[in-house]
Design a protein around this motif. Structure first.
Motif, PDB file in Angstrom:
ATOM      1  N   LEU A  13      -2.404  -7.364 -11.417  1.00 40.72           N
ATOM      2  CA  LEU A  13      -2.888  -7.454 -12.793  1.00 40.72           C
ATOM      3  C   LEU A  13      -3.497  -8.830 -13.020  1.00 40.72           C
ATOM      4  O   LEU A  13      -2.937  -9.842 -12.592  1.00 40.72           O
ATOM      5  CB  LEU A  13      -1.741  -7.249 -13.784  1.00 40.72           C
ATOM      6  CG  LEU A  13      -0.950  -5.943 -13.650  1.00 40.72           C
ATOM      7  CD1 LEU A  13       0.227  -5.954 -14.610  1.00 40.72           C
ATOM      8  CD2 LEU A  13      -1.847  -4.752 -13.907  1.00 40.72           C
ATOM      9  N   ASP A  14      -4.639  -8.865 -13.730  1.00 45.14           N
ATOM     10  CA  ASP A  14      -5.266 -10.156 -14.009  1.00 45.14           C
ATOM     11  C   ASP A  14      -4.599 -10.830 -15.204  1.00 45.14           C
ATOM     12  O   ASP A  14      -3.625 -10.312 -15.761  1.00 45.14           O
ATOM     13  CB  ASP A  14      -6.778 -10.006 -14.201  1.00 45.14           C
ATOM     14  CG  ASP A  14      -7.173  -9.236 -15.456  1.00 45.14           C
ATOM     15  OD1 ASP A  14      -6.323  -8.988 -16.338  1.00 45.14           O
ATOM     16  OD2 ASP A  14      -8.367  -8.887 -15.554  1.00 45.14           O
ATOM     17  N   ASP A  15      -5.147 -11.966 -15.622  1.00 39.57           N
ATOM     18  CA  ASP A  15      -4.529 -12.735 -16.700  1.00 39.57           C
ATOM     19  C   ASP A  15      -4.662 -12.088 -18.079  1.00 39.57           C
ATOM     20  O   ASP A  15      -4.117 -12.575 -19.057  1.00 39.57           O
ATOM     21  CB  ASP A  15      -5.068 -14.169 -16.724  1.00 39.57           C
ATOM     22  CG  ASP A  15      -6.575 -14.238 -16.881  1.00 39.57           C
ATOM     23  OD1 ASP A  15      -7.254 -13.195 -16.759  1.00 39.57           O
ATOM     24  OD2 ASP A  15      -7.087 -15.339 -17.111  1.00 39.57           O
ATOM     25  N   HIS A  16      -5.365 -10.953 -18.145  1.00 40.27           N
ATOM     26  CA  HIS A  16      -5.469 -10.187 -19.388  1.00 40.27           C
ATOM     27  C   HIS A  16      -4.638  -8.899 -19.317  1.00 40.27           C
ATOM     28  O   HIS A  16      -4.718  -8.066 -20.209  1.00 40.27           O
ATOM     29  CB  HIS A  16      -6.924  -9.838 -19.697  1.00 40.27           C
ATOM     30  CG  HIS A  16      -7.780 -11.049 -19.929  1.00 40.27           C
ATOM     31  ND1 HIS A  16      -7.680 -11.840 -21.053  1.00 40.27           N
ATOM     32  CD2 HIS A  16      -8.735 -11.625 -19.165  1.00 40.27           C
ATOM     33  CE1 HIS A  16      -8.545 -12.829 -20.985  1.00 40.27           C
ATOM     34  NE2 HIS A  16      -9.192 -12.734 -19.840  1.00 40.27           N
ATOM     35  N   GLY A  17      -3.880  -8.745 -18.228  1.00 34.67           N
ATOM     36  CA  GLY A  17      -3.042  -7.566 -18.057  1.00 34.67           C
ATOM     37  C   GLY A  17      -3.773  -6.340 -17.547  1.00 34.67           C
ATOM     38  O   GLY A  17      -3.211  -5.247 -17.513  1.00 34.67           O
ATOM     39  N   ARG A  18      -5.010  -6.514 -17.128  1.00 33.61           N
ATOM     40  CA  ARG A  18      -5.795  -5.384 -16.605  1.00 33.61           C
ATOM     41  C   ARG A  18      -5.533  -5.208 -15.118  1.00 33.61           C
ATOM     42  O   ARG A  18      -5.462  -6.190 -14.364  1.00 33.61           O
ATOM     43  CB  ARG A  18      -7.284  -5.621 -16.824  1.00 33.61           C
ATOM     44  CG  ARG A  18      -7.689  -5.635 -18.288  1.00 33.61           C
ATOM     45  CD  ARG A  18      -9.174  -5.853 -18.404  1.00 33.61           C
ATOM     46  NE  ARG A  18      -9.493  -7.178 -17.850  1.00 33.61           N
ATOM     47  CZ  ARG A  18     -10.206  -8.087 -18.482  1.00 33.61           C
ATOM     48  NH1 ARG A  18     -10.687  -7.848 -19.675  1.00 33.61           N
ATOM     49  NH2 ARG A  18     -10.448  -9.258 -17.915  1.00 33.61           N
ATOM     50  N   GLU A  19      -5.423  -3.955 -14.693  1.00 35.36           N
ATOM     51  CA  GLU A  19      -5.241  -3.654 -13.268  1.00 35.36           C
ATOM     52  C   GLU A  19      -6.532  -3.959 -12.532  1.00 35.36           C
ATOM     53  O   GLU A  19      -7.591  -3.471 -12.906  1.00 35.36           O
ATOM     54  CB  GLU A  19      -4.869  -2.193 -13.091  1.00 35.36           C
ATOM     55  CG  GLU A  19      -4.621  -1.813 -11.660  1.00 35.36           C
ATOM     56  CD  GLU A  19      -4.193  -0.372 -11.489  1.00 35.36           C
ATOM     57  OE1 GLU A  19      -4.641   0.246 -10.507  1.00 35.36           O
ATOM     58  OE2 GLU A  19      -3.424   0.141 -12.324  1.00 35.36           O
ATOM     59  N   GLY A  54      -4.814 -16.852 -11.762  1.00 34.69           N
ATOM     60  CA  GLY A  54      -3.433 -16.405 -11.858  1.00 34.69           C
ATOM     61  C   GLY A  54      -3.359 -14.897 -12.005  1.00 34.69           C
ATOM     62  O   GLY A  54      -4.127 -14.302 -12.765  1.00 34.69           O
ATOM     63  N   TYR A  55      -2.450 -14.277 -11.279  1.00 36.90           N
ATOM     64  CA  TYR A  55      -2.282 -12.827 -11.294  1.00 36.90           C
ATOM     65  C   TYR A  55      -0.795 -12.482 -11.338  1.00 36.90           C
ATOM     66  O   TYR A  55       0.057 -13.305 -11.012  1.00 36.90           O
ATOM     67  CB  TYR A  55      -2.888 -12.194 -10.034  1.00 36.90           C
ATOM     68  CG  TYR A  55      -4.391 -12.228  -9.999  1.00 36.90           C
ATOM     69  CD1 TYR A  55      -5.142 -11.162 -10.469  1.00 36.90           C
ATOM     70  CD2 TYR A  55      -5.064 -13.334  -9.500  1.00 36.90           C
ATOM     71  CE1 TYR A  55      -6.528 -11.190 -10.438  1.00 36.90           C
ATOM     72  CE2 TYR A  55      -6.435 -13.383  -9.467  1.00 36.90           C
ATOM     73  CZ  TYR A  55      -7.166 -12.301  -9.932  1.00 36.90           C
ATOM     74  OH  TYR A  55      -8.535 -12.342  -9.906  1.00 36.90           O
ATOM     75  N   LEU A  56      -0.525 -11.255 -11.700  1.00 39.51           N
ATOM     76  CA  LEU A  56       0.825 -10.707 -11.674  1.00 39.51           C
ATOM     77  C   LEU A  56       0.825  -9.570 -10.663  1.00 39.51           C
ATOM     78  O   LEU A  56      -0.023  -8.678 -10.727  1.00 39.51           O
ATOM     79  CB  LEU A  56       1.220 -10.181 -13.062  1.00 39.51           C
ATOM     80  CG  LEU A  56       2.622  -9.605 -13.195  1.00 39.51           C
ATOM     81  CD1 LEU A  56       3.674 -10.707 -13.044  1.00 39.51           C
ATOM     82  CD2 LEU A  56       2.787  -8.914 -14.541  1.00 39.51           C
ATOM     83  N   LEU A  57       1.773  -9.616  -9.717  1.00 37.95           N
ATOM     84  CA  LEU A  57       1.966  -8.531  -8.750  1.00 37.95           C
ATOM     85  C   LEU A  57       3.179  -7.728  -9.190  1.00 37.95           C
ATOM     86  O   LEU A  57       4.253  -8.289  -9.410  1.00 37.95           O
ATOM     87  CB  LEU A  57       2.256  -9.096  -7.353  1.00 37.95           C
ATOM     88  CG  LEU A  57       1.093  -9.425  -6.463  1.00 37.95           C
ATOM     89  CD1 LEU A  57       1.594 -10.100  -5.190  1.00 37.95           C
ATOM     90  CD2 LEU A  57       0.299  -8.194  -6.123  1.00 37.95           C
ATOM     91  N   VAL A  58       3.005  -6.425  -9.322  1.00 44.81           N
ATOM     92  CA  VAL A  58       4.087  -5.541  -9.743  1.00 44.81           C
ATOM     93  C   VAL A  58       4.295  -4.502  -8.650  1.00 44.81           C
ATOM     94  O   VAL A  58       3.337  -3.891  -8.168  1.00 44.81           O
ATOM     95  CB  VAL A  58       3.740  -4.828 -11.079  1.00 44.81           C
ATOM     96  CG1 VAL A  58       4.868  -3.926 -11.510  1.00 44.81           C
ATOM     97  CG2 VAL A  58       3.412  -5.850 -12.162  1.00 44.81           C
ATOM     98  N   ALA A  59       5.555  -4.299  -8.260  1.00 48.19           N
ATOM     99  CA  ALA A  59       5.884  -3.304  -7.240  1.00 48.19           C
ATOM    100  C   ALA A  59       6.872  -2.298  -7.803  1.00 48.19           C
ATOM    101  O   ALA A  59       7.759  -2.658  -8.577  1.00 48.19           O
ATOM    102  CB  ALA A  59       6.486  -3.978  -6.011  1.00 48.19           C
ATOM    103  N   ALA A  60       6.709  -1.045  -7.396  1.00 45.14           N
ATOM    104  CA  ALA A  60       7.618   0.016  -7.815  1.00 45.14           C
ATOM    105  C   ALA A  60       7.804   0.982  -6.649  1.00 45.14           C
ATOM    106  O   ALA A  60       6.858   1.259  -5.913  1.00 45.14           O
ATOM    107  CB  ALA A  60       7.056   0.755  -9.023  1.00 45.14           C
TER     108      ALA A  60
END
Length: 72
Positions: free
Chosen positions: A10-16, A37-43
């Motif tokens: 996810l980018d810094d705006h929360g977009r995939e 900056g990015y967010l990595l989410v795992a499931a």
């Protein structure tokens, strides 16, 4: 590593910006559109989702996302 986990960038705006499923060794590859900056989410089935922040530069970035088993 966990085979078949879904990992989303996810980018810094929360977009995939990218998504993948992990290989048999638990690894995967995602490509960011630009440095930042990015967010990595795992499931994964049987695990609680996990997330970490990463700073992407021009060089490849290695990251591990901790996942905790879910209790039933």
């Amino acid at each position: 590593g966990i085979h078949g986990a879904t990992v989303t960038l996810l980018d810094d705006h929360g977009r995939e910006t990218a998504s993948t499923r992990t290989r048999s060794d638990g690894s995967g590859v995602l490509t960011a559109r630009h440095p930042g900056g990015y967010l990595l989410v795992a499931a994964a089935d049987g695990y609680q989702p996990g997330a970490i922040t990463v700073a992407v530069t021009a060089a490849p970035v290695d990251a591990e996302i901790p996942l905790t088993r879910s209790a039933s």
